[in-house]
Write a protein that holds these residues in place. Structure first.
Motif, PDB file in Angstrom:
ATOM      1  N   LEU A 194       0.868  -1.182  -0.103  1.00 54.30           N
ATOM      2  CA  LEU A 194       0.160  -0.234  -0.021  1.00 54.30           C
ATOM      3  C   LEU A 194       0.981   1.341  -0.069  1.00 54.30           C
ATOM      4  O   LEU A 194       1.516   1.428   1.005  1.00 54.30           O
ATOM      5  CB  LEU A 194      -0.978   0.147   1.462  1.00 54.30           C
ATOM      6  CG  LEU A 194      -1.861   1.292   1.382  1.00 54.30           C
ATOM      7  CD1 LEU A 194      -2.725   1.345   0.303  1.00 54.30           C
ATOM      8  CD2 LEU A 194      -2.580   1.042   2.648  1.00 54.30           C
ATOM      9  N   ASP A 195       0.969   1.899  -1.084  1.00 50.52           N
ATOM     10  CA  ASP A 195       1.805   2.926  -1.189  1.00 50.52           C
ATOM     11  C   ASP A 195       1.494   4.425  -0.795  1.00 50.52           C
ATOM     12  O   ASP A 195       2.442   5.144  -0.223  1.00 50.52           O
ATOM     13  CB  ASP A 195       2.258   3.113  -2.891  1.00 50.52           C
ATOM     14  CG  ASP A 195       3.081   1.811  -3.023  1.00 50.52           C
ATOM     15  OD1 ASP A 195       4.093   1.648  -2.764  1.00 50.52           O
ATOM     16  OD2 ASP A 195       2.530   1.197  -4.223  1.00 50.52           O
ATOM     17  N   ARG A 247      -4.563   5.599  10.713  1.00 49.37           N
ATOM     18  CA  ARG A 247      -3.813   4.494  11.709  1.00 49.37           C
ATOM     19  C   ARG A 247      -4.033   3.282  11.267  1.00 49.37           C
ATOM     20  O   ARG A 247      -3.150   2.336  10.993  1.00 49.37           O
ATOM     21  CB  ARG A 247      -4.307   4.797  13.012  1.00 49.37           C
ATOM     22  CG  ARG A 247      -5.542   4.272  13.411  1.00 49.37           C
ATOM     23  CD  ARG A 247      -5.894   4.097  14.734  1.00 49.37           C
ATOM     24  NE  ARG A 247      -7.115   3.660  15.254  1.00 49.37           N
ATOM     25  CZ  ARG A 247      -7.460   3.570  16.410  1.00 49.37           C
ATOM     26  NH1 ARG A 247      -6.598   3.598  17.599  1.00 49.37           N
ATOM     27  NH2 ARG A 247      -8.576   2.800  16.496  1.00 49.37           N
ATOM     28  N   VAL A 248      -5.208   3.087  10.466  1.00 55.11           N
ATOM     29  CA  VAL A 248      -5.314   1.428   9.603  1.00 55.11           C
ATOM     30  C   VAL A 248      -4.560   1.408   8.549  1.00 55.11           C
ATOM     31  O   VAL A 248      -3.724   0.382   8.412  1.00 55.11           O
ATOM     32  CB  VAL A 248      -6.796   1.335   9.278  1.00 55.11           C
ATOM     33  CG1 VAL A 248      -6.999   0.290   8.646  1.00 55.11           C
ATOM     34  CG2 VAL A 248      -7.745   1.428  10.367  1.00 55.11           C
ATOM     35  N   ALA A 249      -4.340   2.628   7.784  1.00 56.15           N
ATOM     36  CA  ALA A 249      -3.124   2.496   6.702  1.00 56.15           C
ATOM     37  C   ALA A 249      -1.935   2.053   7.071  1.00 56.15           C
ATOM     38  O   ALA A 249      -1.230   1.491   6.629  1.00 56.15           O
ATOM     39  CB  ALA A 249      -3.405   3.770   6.051  1.00 56.15           C
ATOM     40  N   ALA A 250      -1.461   2.709   8.185  1.00 59.56           N
ATOM     41  CA  ALA A 250      -0.211   2.712   8.845  1.00 59.56           C
ATOM     42  C   ALA A 250       0.003   1.267   9.179  1.00 59.56           C
ATOM     43  O   ALA A 250       0.974   0.672   9.125  1.00 59.56           O
ATOM     44  CB  ALA A 250      -0.048   3.655   9.995  1.00 59.56           C
ATOM     45  N   GLU A 253       6.937   1.343   2.387  1.00 58.17           N
ATOM     46  CA  GLU A 253       7.262   2.505   2.945  1.00 58.17           C
ATOM     47  C   GLU A 253       6.331   3.793   2.281  1.00 58.17           C
ATOM     48  O   GLU A 253       6.810   4.284   1.344  1.00 58.17           O
ATOM     49  CB  GLU A 253       8.916   2.757   2.777  1.00 58.17           C
ATOM     50  CG  GLU A 253       9.668   1.853   3.578  1.00 58.17           C
ATOM     51  CD  GLU A 253      11.243   2.136   3.181  1.00 58.17           C
ATOM     52  OE1 GLU A 253      11.457   3.049   2.702  1.00 58.17           O
ATOM     53  OE2 GLU A 253      11.880   1.488   4.236  1.00 58.17           O
ATOM     54  N   GLY A 254       5.115   3.868   2.625  1.00 56.03           N
ATOM     55  CA  GLY A 254       4.215   4.520   1.834  1.00 56.03           C
ATOM     56  C   GLY A 254       4.037   5.989   2.566  1.00 56.03           C
ATOM     57  O   GLY A 254       4.722   6.486   3.354  1.00 56.03           O
ATOM     58  N   LYS A 301       9.969   5.749  11.323  1.00 52.82           N
ATOM     59  CA  LYS A 301      10.872   4.676  11.927  1.00 52.82           C
ATOM     60  C   LYS A 301      10.684   3.728  11.151  1.00 52.82           C
ATOM     61  O   LYS A 301      11.538   2.562  10.743  1.00 52.82           O
ATOM     62  CB  LYS A 301      10.777   4.218  13.364  1.00 52.82           C
ATOM     63  CG  LYS A 301       9.654   3.650  13.941  1.00 52.82           C
ATOM     64  CD  LYS A 301       9.519   3.289  15.296  1.00 52.82           C
ATOM     65  CE  LYS A 301       8.278   2.690  15.989  1.00 52.82           C
ATOM     66  NZ  LYS A 301       7.367   3.740  15.854  1.00 52.82           N
ATOM     67  N   ASN A 302       9.264   3.459  10.444  1.00 53.84           N
ATOM     68  CA  ASN A 302       9.038   2.338   9.480  1.00 53.84           C
ATOM     69  C   ASN A 302       8.925   2.845   8.255  1.00 53.84           C
ATOM     70  O   ASN A 302       8.234   2.231   7.140  1.00 53.84           O
ATOM     71  CB  ASN A 302       7.607   2.056   9.837  1.00 53.84           C
ATOM     72  CG  ASN A 302       7.540   1.442  11.395  1.00 53.84           C
ATOM     73  OD1 ASN A 302       6.910   1.978  12.134  1.00 53.84           O
ATOM     74  ND2 ASN A 302       7.913   0.061  11.594  1.00 53.84           N
ATOM     75  N   GLY A 303       9.553   4.074   7.752  1.00 45.62           N
ATOM     76  CA  GLY A 303       9.687   4.519   6.630  1.00 45.62           C
ATOM     77  C   GLY A 303       8.258   5.200   5.904  1.00 45.62           C
ATOM     78  O   GLY A 303       8.324   5.560   4.858  1.00 45.62           O
ATOM     79  N   ILE A 304       7.450   5.546   6.731  1.00 45.15           N
ATOM     80  CA  ILE A 304       6.058   5.933   6.477  1.00 45.15           C
ATOM     81  C   ILE A 304       6.076   7.361   6.584  1.00 45.15           C
ATOM     82  O   ILE A 304       6.306   7.859   7.629  1.00 45.15           O
ATOM     83  CB  ILE A 304       5.002   5.467   7.424  1.00 45.15           C
ATOM     84  CG1 ILE A 304       5.050   3.752   7.158  1.00 45.15           C
ATOM     85  CG2 ILE A 304       3.544   5.965   6.826  1.00 45.15           C
ATOM     86  CD1 ILE A 304       4.012   2.871   8.149  1.00 45.15           C
TER      87      ILE A 304
END
Length: 267
Positions: free
Chosen positions: A84-85, A128-131, A140-141, A181-184
């Protein structure tokens, strides 16, 4: 230019004009877009329009205020694509429901809370659901939020809506700090009034009738703080959104990006 080639994006509240413009721009830049809304017929029509223009689109019925529906749909998207970008939520609020134009001393508590729950609350849920699914899939969207320039204006009779707009901006910064920290990435578009939209047109008609002036006079009052002769358009907002979720848009992580062509009364 296909700077979003092979990217996967989900657009919430896509039956609205702003979200529709963002979906079209994402698709024109090469992304596969999933357009969702409570009005399935409307988002199906949007998906068909995108496909007719050579883009890739799929429609789905999702209430952007229902976390279970959001979760189920994003789970489906990730299962189909492995990633999911980007997500964008274009949810808005009818100005009368938001208490806009009502003095703070007269607004009900429900009117004050309505835009906070609907606008900021929905952004909280979809983001938050997308994350969660971006983290699970290693995507890393970019989470792209939407607010309005009322967050930075000193305007009377806008307590609920102005507070909701400012809250979305605060939420953006918090999520950027948490999910980085998750590249998001988390970025927020802050739009001025888009004069071509039905909501703004309807509000101008209502206010002009209430004040006993012409629509042209009311429009000129809206435009009197514009620095340039023209204000932002739906297409310009869509193109800005496509840039922000692209690889080059990473420089705006955590930022609130004004889309207003310059306004004298916006901080």
């Amino acid at each position: 230019m296909e700077n979003l080639k092979d990217k996967v994006g989900v657009i919430f509240a896509a039956s609205g004009e702003i979200a529709g413009a963002v979906a079209k721009s994402f698709a024109q830049h090469g992304a596969k877009v999933y357009v969702t809304g409570k009005n399935l017929a409307a988002v199906k029509a949007l998906a068909e329009e995108i496909k007719a223009g050579g883009g890739r689109a799929e429609a789905g019925k999702v209430d952007a205020m229902n976390e279970a529906e959001i979760d189920n749909y994003l789970q489906k998207v990730v299962a189909e694509n492995g990633k999911l970008d980007m997500v964008f939520n274009g949810i808005g609020s009818y100005y009368k429901d938001a208490g806009s134009g009502t003095p703070t001393l007269m607004a009900t508590f429900e009117q004050f809370l309505n835009p906070l729950q609907r606008i900021c609350g929905s952004q909280f849920l979809t983001s938050r659901v997308a994350a969660k699914y971006m983290i699970q899939s290693g995507s890393e969207g970019t989470i792209l939020l939407l607010t309005a320039s009322m967050s930075k204006m000193k305007a009377p009779n806008m307590a609920g809506f102005g507070s909701a707009c400012a809250a979305v901006e605060g939420l953006t910064r918090i999520m950027a700090a948490e999910f980085g920290k998750n590249g998001i990435k988390a970025i927020c578009i802050c739009s001025a009034a888009l004069m071509e939209t039905r909501k703004i047109s309807g509000m101008i008609s209502d206010f002009s009738e209430h004040l006993g002036i012409s629509k042209e006079e009311m429009t000129s009052q809206y435009r009197r703080f514009d620095i340039l002769k023209s204000g932002p358009t739906l297409k310009q907002l869509g193109e800005t959104a496509a840039f922000l979720v692209s690889e080059n848009g990473v420089v705006f992580n955590s930022h609130i990006v004004d889309v207003d062509c310059g306004k004298l009364n916006v901080l």
